[in-house]
Design an enzyme around this catalytic site. Structure first.
Site, PDB file in Angstrom:
ATOM      1  N   ASN A   1     -21.873 -26.913  -0.781  1.00 59.93           N
ATOM      2  CA  ASN A   1     -22.917 -27.125  -1.788  1.00 59.93           C
ATOM      3  C   ASN A   1     -22.384 -26.860  -3.182  1.00 59.93           C
ATOM      4  O   ASN A   1     -21.513 -26.012  -3.378  1.00 59.93           O
ATOM      5  CB  ASN A   1     -24.127 -26.211  -1.520  1.00 59.93           C
ATOM      6  CG  ASN A   1     -23.973 -24.865  -2.208  1.00 59.93           C
ATOM      7  OD1 ASN A   1     -24.266 -24.713  -3.392  1.00 59.93           O
ATOM      8  ND2 ASN A   1     -23.472 -23.876  -1.476  1.00 59.93           N
TER       9      ASN A   1
ATOM     10  N   GLY B   1     -25.438 -25.633  -8.442  1.00 57.66           N
ATOM     11  CA  GLY B   1     -25.331 -25.326  -9.872  1.00 57.66           C
ATOM     12  C   GLY B   1     -26.420 -24.402 -10.372  1.00 57.66           C
ATOM     13  O   GLY B   1     -26.855 -24.503 -11.517  1.00 57.66           O
TER      14      GLY B   1
ATOM     15  N   CYS C   1     -20.823 -16.927  -7.587  1.00 53.61           N
ATOM     16  CA  CYS C   1     -21.030 -18.353  -7.371  1.00 53.61           C
ATOM     17  C   CYS C   1     -19.683 -19.051  -7.577  1.00 53.61           C
ATOM     18  O   CYS C   1     -19.038 -18.866  -8.603  1.00 53.61           O
ATOM     19  CB  CYS C   1     -22.074 -18.907  -8.340  1.00 53.61           C
ATOM     20  SG  CYS C   1     -22.286 -20.678  -8.090  1.00 53.61           S
TER      21      CYS C   1
ATOM     22  N   ILE D   1     -19.692 -12.308   2.343  1.00 56.97           N
ATOM     23  CA  ILE D   1     -19.143 -12.979   1.179  1.00 56.97           C
ATOM     24  C   ILE D   1     -20.081 -14.089   0.685  1.00 56.97           C
ATOM     25  O   ILE D   1     -20.941 -14.547   1.442  1.00 56.97           O
ATOM     26  CB  ILE D   1     -17.774 -13.633   1.529  1.00 56.97           C
ATOM     27  CG1 ILE D   1     -17.921 -14.574   2.748  1.00 56.97           C
ATOM     28  CG2 ILE D   1     -16.712 -12.605   1.767  1.00 56.97           C
ATOM     29  CD1 ILE D   1     -16.679 -15.359   3.133  1.00 56.97           C
TER      30      ILE D   1
ATOM     31  N   GLY E   1     -21.487 -21.518   6.505  1.00 59.53           N
ATOM     32  CA  GLY E   1     -21.652 -21.904   7.905  1.00 59.53           C
ATOM     33  C   GLY E   1     -20.502 -21.421   8.773  1.00 59.53           C
ATOM     34  O   GLY E   1     -19.629 -20.685   8.319  1.00 59.53           O
TER      35      GLY E   1
HETATM   36  O1  RRO Z   1     -26.435 -22.554  -6.835  1.00 61.46           O
HETATM   37  C1  RRO Z   1     -25.308 -22.715  -6.310  1.00 61.46           C
HETATM   38  O2  RRO Z   1     -24.654 -23.760  -6.443  1.00 61.46           O
HETATM   39  C2  RRO Z   1     -24.687 -21.646  -5.511  1.00 61.46           C
HETATM   40  C3  RRO Z   1     -24.747 -20.304  -5.819  1.00 61.46           C
HETATM   41 BR1  RRO Z   1     -25.745 -19.639  -7.199  1.00 61.46          BR
HETATM   42  C4  RRO Z   1     -24.006 -19.353  -5.047  1.00 61.46           C
HETATM   43  O3  RRO Z   1     -24.009 -18.140  -5.290  1.00 61.46           O
HETATM   44  N1  RRO Z   1     -23.282 -19.823  -4.030  1.00 61.46           N
HETATM   45  C5  RRO Z   1     -23.230 -21.140  -3.725  1.00 61.46           C
HETATM   46  O4  RRO Z   1     -22.542 -21.519  -2.777  1.00 61.46           O
HETATM   47  N2  RRO Z   1     -23.949 -22.030  -4.465  1.00 61.46           N
END
Ligand code: RRO
Length: 306
Positions: free
Chosen positions: A70, A73, A129, A190, A216
């Site tokens: 993912n 953002g 993130c 993590i 996952g």
């Molecule tokens: O929002 C994201 O894209 C996102 C966040 Br804040 C995060 O902490 N971890 C991630 O995989 N996506």
């Protein structure tokens, strides 16, 4: 003998150690409430900042063979909505942990303070993130920055502070040690693992942002290794996160040193029933091995060192 799955972490009493991970279904008070009603021991909100944020354009999620990639953002409505969300989710009597992010120490301190005033039971600092450079990642990859953010937040709030670390570093244990020294009440490990998926027809990354964060089953061994290594060096409680899908995954995390675990992507694969499945499976495991409680499992696999 009946084993006990209820537990305690950072002073929060949990009916079980299975916590909704940040970002998955934590988008409104009603969805948090649904997850709590499905059996979660606590819920973590979507990461919230001082101001609303739109996030990245689509596509923001790609399915890979062993997990999801993912790059959302950080889309979020801002901390202004938190009070209402906490009130709604609280109807279930399950602790609500607010995930917050910022661009600098003072942002994190202000965000955590707003979360405390909004009635959250604890805060989780998202310093991890993987793909939003200006928030999270730049802080999370710098041990001194994580320590300063943690210390600032601890100086500002009275409720428990959990710090969620990134695996996208060479030495997560070094960062964990500094986080603990700075006063964190617990470490969650993590966040997602940085990765890319490419569309071979158009010869470009699939995610609009390019790289994203993998979650996952694919990342479970990485997360488990992080918890195992951190547990050997750091005394504060650990919350495991990364690929936990079945009760035996959860048991592995307890044995590696986690006192509780977060569940996110597994909800996409197994639905909200995953929480009751985890509770039932872990309880049966405890009873079959003649343990009385989860706390007796914590760190058992680390007895002989690494
Ligand atoms: O929002 C994201 O894209 C996102 C966040 Br804040 C995060 O902490 N971890 C991630 O995989 N996506």
């Amino acid at each position: 003998m009946s084993a006990k799955v209820a537990t305690e972490i950072v002073g929060l009493q949990l009916r079980n150690p299975f916590i909704l991970a940040a970002g998955i279904l934590g988008i409104s008070g009603q969805t948090l409430r649904r997850v709590a009603e499905a059996g979660a021991g606590a819920v973590v909100t979507k990461s919230l900042g001082l101001e609303p944020r739109i996030g990245f354009p689509n596509p923001t999620i790609v399915e890979t063979p062993c997990g999801l990639l993912n790059a959302m953002g950080l889309p979020n409505p801002g901390l202004g909505v938190l009070r209402e969300e906490v009130e709604e989710a609280r109807k279930t009597n399950v602790p609500v942990i607010a995930s917050v992010y910022g661009c600098c120490e003072s942002d994190y301190a202000e965000a955590a303070s707003l979360a405390e005033k909004a009635g959250a039971d604890a805060v989780e600092l998202n310093v991890s993130c993987p793909h939003v450079k200006e928030v999270g990642k730049q802080i999370g990859q710098d041990p001194d920055a994580v320590a300063s953010v943690t210390a600032s937040v601890k100086g500002r709030v009275k409720f428990p502070v959990i710090v969620k670390l990134t695996p996208n570093v060479t030495d997560i244990v070094g960062i964990a040690k500094k986080t603990a020294e700075a006063g964190a009440d617990a470490i969650a490990a993590i966040n997602t693992v940085s990765g890319i998926s490419i569309d071979i027809d158009v010869q470009r990354p699939i995610l609009a942002a390019g790289a994203g964060g993998l979650s996952g089953p694919a990342i479970k061994p990485i997360a488990l290794r992080c918890i195992y290594e951190i547990h050997s060096e750091v005394d504060i409680p650990l919350v495991g996160c990364g690929g936990i899908t079945t009760w035996s995954d959860a048991v592995e995390f307890f044995l590696a040193g986690a006192s509780a675990v977060q569940v996110g992507t597994a909800i996409m694969y197994r639905g909200l029933e995953v929480f009751s499945e985890l509770e039932k499976g872990v309880k049966e495991y405890l009873e079959s091995k003649r343990f009385e409680s989860i706390s007796q499992l914590v760190g058992l696999a680390c007895r002989n060192g690494s």
